[in-house]
Write a protein that holds these residues in place. Structure first.
Motif, short mmCIF file in Angstrom:
data_model
loop_
_atom_site.label_atom_id
_atom_site.label_comp_id
_atom_site.label_asym_id
_atom_site.label_seq_id
_atom_site.Cartn_x
_atom_site.Cartn_y
_atom_site.Cartn_z
N ALA A 1 -10.71 -0.83 15.91
CA ALA A 1 -11.11 0.66 16.16
C ALA A 1 -11.07 0.94 17.37
CB ALA A 1 -12.37 1.02 15.30
N ASP A 2 -11.65 0.02 18.36
CA ASP A 2 -11.79 0.30 19.94
C ASP A 2 -10.48 0.04 20.73
OD1 ASP A 2 -11.84 -2.62 19.36
OD2 ASP A 2 -12.53 -2.81 21.49
N LEU A 3 -9.58 -0.41 19.91
CA LEU A 3 -8.27 -0.56 20.66
C LEU A 3 -7.01 0.61 20.31
CD1 LEU A 3 -7.06 -4.40 20.01
CD2 LEU A 3 -7.72 -3.21 22.19
N VAL A 4 -7.27 1.05 19.06
CA VAL A 4 -6.56 2.16 18.65
C VAL A 4 -6.95 2.92 17.38
CG1 VAL A 4 -5.00 0.60 17.28
CG2 VAL A 4 -4.08 2.66 18.06
N PRO A 5 -6.82 4.33 17.39
CA PRO A 5 -7.43 4.92 16.16
C PRO A 5 -6.36 4.79 15.13
CG PRO A 5 -6.43 6.35 17.79
CD PRO A 5 -6.62 5.11 18.47
N HIS A 6 -6.88 4.82 13.64
CA HIS A 6 -6.28 4.81 12.47
C HIS A 6 -6.21 5.92 11.72
CE1 HIS A 6 -9.82 4.38 10.27
NE2 HIS A 6 -10.24 3.49 11.26
N HIS A 7 -5.44 5.84 10.58
CA HIS A 7 -5.25 6.96 9.92
C HIS A 7 -6.20 7.24 8.81
CE1 HIS A 7 -2.27 5.09 6.94
NE2 HIS A 7 -3.04 4.25 7.23
N VAL A 8 -7.06 6.38 8.25
CA VAL A 8 -8.01 6.32 7.14
C VAL A 8 -9.20 7.38 7.53
CG1 VAL A 8 -9.33 5.17 5.63
CG2 VAL A 8 -7.38 4.01 6.66
N VAL A 9 -9.24 8.06 6.54
CA VAL A 9 -10.35 9.10 6.55
C VAL A 9 -11.66 8.74 5.50
CG1 VAL A 9 -9.21 11.04 7.74
CG2 VAL A 9 -9.33 10.80 5.33
N SER A 10 -10.82 8.19 4.29
CA SER A 10 -11.98 7.74 3.41
C SER A 10 -11.54 6.70 2.43
CB SER A 10 -12.29 8.98 2.74
OG SER A 10 -13.12 8.68 1.53
N ALA A 11 -12.14 6.02 2.00
CA ALA A 11 -11.69 4.91 0.92
C ALA A 11 -12.80 4.99 -0.09
CB ALA A 11 -11.54 3.56 1.46
N GLU A 12 -13.51 5.93 -0.43
CA GLU A 12 -14.56 5.90 -1.15
C GLU A 12 -14.66 7.06 -2.40
OE1 GLU A 12 -16.77 3.59 -1.24
OE2 GLU A 12 -15.99 2.72 0.68
N ALA A 13 -15.19 7.00 -3.63
CA ALA A 13 -15.39 8.16 -4.37
C ALA A 13 -16.19 9.09 -3.52
CB ALA A 13 -15.89 7.73 -5.82
N PRO A 14 -16.06 10.62 -3.94
CA PRO A 14 -15.15 11.23 -4.87
C PRO A 14 -13.87 11.60 -4.44
CG PRO A 14 -16.61 12.66 -4.18
CD PRO A 14 -17.04 11.48 -3.43
N ASP A 15 -13.67 11.05 -3.03
CA ASP A 15 -12.30 11.44 -2.38
C ASP A 15 -11.06 10.53 -2.97
OD1 ASP A 15 -13.52 13.15 -0.19
OD2 ASP A 15 -13.88 11.48 0.66
N VAL A 16 -11.39 9.42 -3.29
CA VAL A 16 -10.33 8.33 -3.96
C VAL A 16 -10.60 8.51 -5.43
CG1 VAL A 16 -9.88 6.25 -4.19
CG2 VAL A 16 -10.18 6.98 -1.91
N PRO A 17 -9.72 8.79 -6.44
CA PRO A 17 -9.95 8.82 -7.93
C PRO A 17 -10.54 7.81 -8.37
CG PRO A 17 -7.88 10.00 -7.12
CD PRO A 17 -8.39 9.18 -6.06
N ALA A 18 -11.19 7.60 -9.42
CA ALA A 18 -11.90 6.45 -9.87
C ALA A 18 -10.93 5.42 -10.38
CB ALA A 18 -12.65 6.77 -11.13
#
Length: 307
Positions: free
Chosen positions: A79-96
């Protein structure tokens, strides 16, 4: 290759391994994700496995979980070298239904280039070197063999191929023609920086990172270059056990090499050069491949995954 139906999301694309979805803003779940994160896609890693440009049957149980969880771990390390595209990997954003194997990601304007870093000579790089002594225009010392460590890591980009086609290795100059010299140099430098960080982390854990493929894009919210897709998984990288490294031969690896070896063996009865569909994978090959993916995750992160 049927993608699952997910509430709040509309399926838009399936690749060899991943399924992509966009929010359905007519449903509460999709509208909530868009409100929270803006223009995003849901990237779901399936258990599909491919080899020699064929998607095989059956898949490798839990493979998509390994790919997603390992990518998330590496994104944190980088993360300190280059940003990435992930904004969430958790519920409720990600369907169960796909929790653990999916990431909500900011949509990037992707560069049409596979960014490959090699610290060791093998695969298509070895084939090119044996034919000409160079890899994507970079001259290498004579006498290198399969598995040789290079004097220093090199950037060996490739053009992205359509599903079922082969990526084509290209030179830095050809990348510059595609996206401009400043961006080409930026991608080269980022790729080599990511490789150097990851190679050091892996080596400390007894794993050699021989090479890796990265994908970058422009984050429209910031204008910065960001890492996209997966990162430093057994599907996008070659990981070798350091204590078994022996140049001059094919190296044991933490990936789908068992699948490749079986497909090209007399036992499979498949003609790689023909038009026939590959046969079903035996249960023993599936199990051994699953174990190698899990072992890669365990060695690198220090944790285990159960599935």
């Amino acid at each position: 290759m049927t993608a699952p139906l997910l509430p709040g999301w509309t399926h838009t694309y399936s690749g060899k391994v991943r399924d992509l979805y966009v929010p359905d803003t007519t449903q509460e779940a999709g509208a909530a994700v868009t409100a929270a994160h803006g223009d995003v896609v849901l990237v779901v890693a399936s258990d599909r496995v491919s080899a020699y440009d064929h998607v095989l049957s059956p898949g490798i149980p839990g493979k998509g979980v390994v790919l997603t969880q390992l990518s998330l771990w590496w994104f944190d390390q980088l993360a300190d070298l280059v940003p990435h595209h992930v904004v969430s990997a958790e519920a409720p954003d990600v369907p169960a239904e796909v929790l653990g194997r999916a990431m909500v990601c900011r949509r990037l304007e992707m560069f049409p280039v596979e960014c490959v870093a090699r610290g060791y000579l093998t695969g298509s790089g070895l084939a090119e070197y044996q034919a000409s002594g160079v890899v994507t225009g970079i001259a290498l010392p004579p006498g290198l063999v399969d598995g040789s460590r290079l004097p220093e890591p090199i950037f060996t980009p490739a053009t992205k191929a359509e599903l079922g086609e082969h990526d084509e290795n290209v030179t830095l100059g050809q990348v510059a023609e595609l996206i401009g010299a400043p961006r080409a140099a930026e991608l080269r430098d980022l790729t080599l920086a990511v490789y150097a960080r990851a190679e050091s982390i892996a080596r400390d854990r007894g794993v050699i990172l021989a090479d890796t493929k990265l994908e970058f894009g422009i984050d429209p919210t910031t204008g910065a270059v960001a890492l996209g897709d997966e990162v430093l998984t057994p599907d996008s990288s070659r990981f070798w056990p350091a204590d078994q490294w022996q140049p001059g031969q094919a190296q044991p690896s933490f990936d789908k090499q068992f699948v490749r070896d079986w497909l090209t063996s007399a036992e499979s009865g498949w003609d790689r050069g023909g038009d026939g569909v590959p046969p079903e994978l035996p249960a023993a090959v599936v199990e051994r491949t699953r174990d190698r993916y899990r072992e890669a995750y365990r060695r690198l992160t220090g944790h285990d995954l159960t599935f």
